[in-house]
Scaffold this motif. Sequence first.
Motif, PDB file in Angstrom:
ATOM      1  N   MET A 266      15.799 109.447 -43.043  1.00 27.69           N
ATOM      2  CA  MET A 266      14.833 109.241 -41.966  1.00 27.69           C
ATOM      3  C   MET A 266      15.377 109.890 -40.699  1.00 27.69           C
ATOM      4  O   MET A 266      16.591 109.916 -40.477  1.00 27.69           O
ATOM      5  N   LEU A 267      14.469 110.412 -39.885  1.00 31.49           N
ATOM      6  CA  LEU A 267      14.856 111.155 -38.693  1.00 31.49           C
ATOM      7  C   LEU A 267      14.115 110.633 -37.476  1.00 31.49           C
ATOM      8  O   LEU A 267      12.904 110.423 -37.514  1.00 31.49           O
ATOM      9  N   ALA A 268      14.849 110.410 -36.371  1.00 29.50           N
ATOM     10  CA  ALA A 268      14.226 110.167 -35.076  1.00 29.50           C
ATOM     11  C   ALA A 268      14.026 111.512 -34.390  1.00 29.50           C
ATOM     12  O   ALA A 268      14.947 112.339 -34.350  1.00 29.50           O
ATOM     13  N   ILE A 269      12.827 111.724 -33.873  1.00 28.92           N
ATOM     14  CA  ILE A 269      12.466 113.003 -33.256  1.00 28.92           C
ATOM     15  C   ILE A 269      12.003 112.741 -31.827  1.00 28.92           C
ATOM     16  O   ILE A 269      11.067 111.966 -31.595  1.00 28.92           O
ATOM     17  N   GLY A 270      12.647 113.381 -30.859  1.00 30.34           N
ATOM     18  CA  GLY A 270      12.252 113.290 -29.465  1.00 30.34           C
ATOM     19  C   GLY A 270      11.557 114.567 -29.029  1.00 30.34           C
ATOM     20  O   GLY A 270      11.937 115.666 -29.457  1.00 30.34           O
ATOM     21  N   TYR A 271      10.573 114.438 -28.148  1.00 36.37           N
ATOM     22  CA  TYR A 271       9.733 115.572 -27.778  1.00 36.37           C
ATOM     23  C   TYR A 271       9.790 115.877 -26.280  1.00 36.37           C
ATOM     24  O   TYR A 271      10.280 115.085 -25.476  1.00 36.37           O
ATOM     25  N   GLN A 272       9.227 117.040 -25.944  1.00 35.75           N
ATOM     26  CA  GLN A 272       9.185 117.516 -24.568  1.00 35.75           C
ATOM     27  C   GLN A 272       8.467 116.545 -23.642  1.00 35.75           C
ATOM     28  O   GLN A 272       8.824 116.418 -22.471  1.00 35.75           O
ATOM     29  N   ASP A 273       7.472 115.827 -24.163  1.00 35.65           N
ATOM     30  CA  ASP A 273       6.706 114.906 -23.331  1.00 35.65           C
ATOM     31  C   ASP A 273       7.245 113.482 -23.353  1.00 35.65           C
ATOM     32  O   ASP A 273       6.602 112.564 -22.843  1.00 35.65           O
ATOM     33  N   GLY A 274       8.421 113.285 -23.930  1.00 41.45           N
ATOM     34  CA  GLY A 274       9.052 111.974 -23.924  1.00 41.45           C
ATOM     35  C   GLY A 274       8.730 111.095 -25.112  1.00 41.45           C
ATOM     36  O   GLY A 274       9.301 110.007 -25.252  1.00 41.45           O
ATOM     37  N   MET A 275       7.828 111.534 -25.988  1.00 36.94           N
ATOM     38  CA  MET A 275       7.496 110.744 -27.174  1.00 36.94           C
ATOM     39  C   MET A 275       8.663 110.748 -28.159  1.00 36.94           C
ATOM     40  O   MET A 275       9.434 111.709 -28.235  1.00 36.94           O
ATOM     41  N   ILE A 276       8.784 109.650 -28.934  1.00 42.66           N
ATOM     42  CA  ILE A 276       9.782 109.569 -30.000  1.00 42.66           C
ATOM     43  C   ILE A 276       9.093 109.048 -31.262  1.00 42.66           C
ATOM     44  O   ILE A 276       8.404 108.019 -31.234  1.00 42.66           O
ATOM     45  N   LEU A 277       9.279 109.762 -32.359  1.00 38.57           N
ATOM     46  CA  LEU A 277       8.783 109.361 -33.671  1.00 38.57           C
ATOM     47  C   LEU A 277       9.954 109.147 -34.616  1.00 38.57           C
ATOM     48  O   LEU A 277      11.005 109.782 -34.481  1.00 38.57           O
ATOM     49  N   ALA A 278       9.761 108.269 -35.596  1.00 43.86           N
ATOM     50  CA  ALA A 278      10.660 108.171 -36.742  1.00 43.86           C
ATOM     51  C   ALA A 278       9.881 108.660 -37.955  1.00 43.86           C
ATOM     52  O   ALA A 278       8.739 108.249 -38.176  1.00 43.86           O
ATOM     53  N   VAL A 279      10.484 109.561 -38.737  1.00 47.14           N
ATOM     54  CA  VAL A 279       9.781 110.167 -39.868  1.00 47.14           C
ATOM     55  C   VAL A 279      10.669 110.119 -41.101  1.00 47.14           C
ATOM     56  O   VAL A 279      11.854 110.468 -41.042  1.00 47.14           O
TER      57      VAL A 279
END
Length: 325
Positions: A266-279
Amino acid sequence: MPSIAPYDLGEFVERTVFLGDTPVFALADGHLHLPAGGGSVLQAHDGGLLCAAYDPFSDRLLTGGEDGKVMALGAKGQLSELASIGAKWISSVAGGPNGAAGFGSGRTAYARAGDGTLKQRAFERTVEGIAFAPKGFRCAIARYDGASLYFPATEAEPAFLEWKGAHLDVAFSPDGRFVVTTMQENALHGWRVSDGKHMRMTGYPAKVKDWSWSAKGKFLATTGAPAAILWPFSGKDGPMGKAPLELGTRGDTMVTAVACHPSEDMLAIGYQDGMILAVRFQDQKEALLRRGGTAPVRTMAWDGGGRLLAFGSETGEAGVVDIAG
């Protein structure tokens, strides 16, 4: 639904790590914030902090600064000086086996053994990044036109792994079979340590600025695209001839930080707009951990149990996500 303990640190967060159960945020102004349990702030450097890295061998945070010092913050909150080289900037730091630490300044790479013995080696080009092999006292450095492998305790000439261009950071795979670098161009490059066989990893629309090895080293997750790009490293040839996984694809914003879960695929992903997803790797199922913020996510780290995720942004927005709510 995950819960978030937010912090406003007011400064660029260079690195966040967990030391035991304690989240630590290393700021560009030279301070280390430990906000949990009432909070404390430690001054690691006079002037700016230029680099910071988690040392998985010793469960500590290593930092380097404009003051020419390399500092270590241990799991019990003790801050100690590992080296001081005068009026020289420390550009990269890394931890190694048996208490070792390495750092780069200008064209010189330094390696400090666990007993405090400090060795230095000069190179023809600037030392941009440094890493230790998972076993033994062996280092890799990233430099212009490739990477160099050497044993700090010997006078043997370094082995040069050549690939044209500017190489900015370097890492060994967890099993020690591969060396990978990030580049000034939108690419990674890798070599198989046993024979120097090349591995080209291209196709990014932007420069790779963050990466993370998955549990057991099966994948290397990277930024540099509107999705997290995961290169497979389980086979003898690494990613050559294999398509990478693409997780958390968003067409309107770039991935800026990645952190692989310590035990699960599983991976935590952070984005340019501040969002964070776990996938999840297998089925690409997504879970929203943070809706967004005012700045790009710069750095993320899981605690050892894989329940808490610390994050920090370029403007000082930070926090700890409890994925269990």
